[in-house]
Design an enzyme around this catalytic site. Structure first.
Site, PDB file in Angstrom:
ATOM      1  N   SER A   1     -64.738  84.363 -11.500  1.00 37.82           N
ATOM      2  CA  SER A   1     -64.901  85.787 -11.250  1.00 37.82           C
ATOM      3  C   SER A   1     -65.733  86.434 -12.367  1.00 37.82           C
ATOM      4  O   SER A   1     -66.879  86.032 -12.572  1.00 37.82           O
ATOM      5  CB  SER A   1     -63.512  86.421 -11.077  1.00 37.82           C
ATOM      6  OG  SER A   1     -63.597  87.660 -10.426  1.00 37.82           O
TER       7      SER A   1
ATOM      8  N   HIS B   1     -59.785  84.454  -3.249  1.00 38.41           N
ATOM      9  CA  HIS B   1     -60.170  84.628  -4.654  1.00 38.41           C
ATOM     10  C   HIS B   1     -59.322  83.731  -5.557  1.00 38.41           C
ATOM     11  O   HIS B   1     -58.387  84.197  -6.218  1.00 38.41           O
ATOM     12  CB  HIS B   1     -60.019  86.104  -5.036  1.00 38.41           C
ATOM     13  CG  HIS B   1     -60.757  86.476  -6.295  1.00 38.41           C
ATOM     14  ND1 HIS B   1     -62.125  86.396  -6.389  1.00 38.41           N
ATOM     15  CD2 HIS B   1     -60.321  86.916  -7.504  1.00 38.41           C
ATOM     16  CE1 HIS B   1     -62.498  86.783  -7.604  1.00 38.41           C
ATOM     17  NE2 HIS B   1     -61.420  87.102  -8.296  1.00 38.41           N
TER      18      HIS B   1
ATOM     19  N   ASP C   1     -62.978  85.523   0.402  1.00 38.68           N
ATOM     20  CA  ASP C   1     -62.713  86.191  -0.878  1.00 38.68           C
ATOM     21  C   ASP C   1     -62.891  87.696  -0.685  1.00 38.68           C
ATOM     22  O   ASP C   1     -63.981  88.161  -0.353  1.00 38.68           O
ATOM     23  CB  ASP C   1     -63.685  85.668  -1.950  1.00 38.68           C
ATOM     24  CG  ASP C   1     -63.289  86.082  -3.350  1.00 38.68           C
ATOM     25  OD1 ASP C   1     -62.726  87.183  -3.522  1.00 38.68           O
ATOM     26  OD2 ASP C   1     -63.551  85.294  -4.288  1.00 38.68           O
TER      27      ASP C   1
END
Length: 220
Positions: free
Chosen positions: A112, A197, A170
């Site tokens: 991320s 995610h 995601d």
């Protein structure tokens, strides 16, 4: 003895996501670390900036959430074209320090916001920045920073080998954002998975990680 003949495991400096920490990344990569055992090891580090805690955060409070940079005072939105992003230089310095003090490392793994930072490190490395001696990166749920001040990272195609892991569902970093980042690289390898995610480590992904990492295995 067979493993020893193939050389040591690769060492990857691991960069956590926004609102996470080294400890949380370690907790959430158990399946991945098991999948890579003997081939690669992950060494997570903490981002330098504490994130102002919200009440629903870690109730035991022993592990404050952290971030690599902010798009506004104490906040972060991946999609925001932040006019005055803060904190990135400190984080680049923290990565450089970890590479120097805990190295040698072979590559990076980022998740991320940590993957976005790792991509920036790749750009600097590809330009010959001596602070970042890494050969490759695995970028999970990455994105290109929208802040105009960060635009220089993406101006030239980034000539460093990367594996881009993209979750089809995601909802935090949508797949098109990760694909946009992949297109900033010269020869990106893209691994799509049906999940959201997180860092996937099922059989299909394990195979893709190992095939990518095999290119960088030290030979005896």
């Amino acid at each position: 003895a067979a493993m020893a003949a193939e050389g040591r495991p690769l060492r990857l400096l691991a960069l956590h996501g926004y609102r996470q920490s080294a400890r949380r990344l370690r907790q959430r990569t158990g399946a991945l670390r098991k999948a890579l055992r003997g081939r690669a090891e992950l060494l997570p580090i903490d981002a330098p900036h504490p994130v102002p805690a919200a009440a629903q955060d870690d109730p035991d409070g022993d592990d404050p959430p952290r971030g690599w940079w902010f798009s506004g005072p104490g906040t972060f939105e991946a999609g925001e074209a932040a006019a005055a992003p803060e904190g990135l230089e400190d984080s680049l310095s923290a990565v450089a320090a970890a590479l120097a003090e805990q190295g040698p490392f072979d590559g990076l793994l980022g998740f991320s916001q940590g993957a976005a930072l790792a991509a920036m490190v790749c750009a600097l490395r590809a330009r010959g920045d001596p602070r970042f001696p890494v050969a490759f990166a695995v970028l999970v749920a990455g994105f290109a920073s929208r802040a105009p001040a960060h635009g220089h990272f993406y101006r030239d195609p980034i000539a460093l080998p990367t594996l881009h892991v993209v979750g089809d569902t995601d909802s935090v970093i949508a797949a098109p954002l990760s694909m946009e980042l992949a297109r900033c690289f010269v020869e990106p390898v893209v691994l799509a998975h049906p999940g959201g995610h997180f860092i996937p480590a099922a059989a299909a992904q394990k195979k893709a990680y190992l095939e990518f990492l095999e290119r960088f295995r030290p030979r005896q």
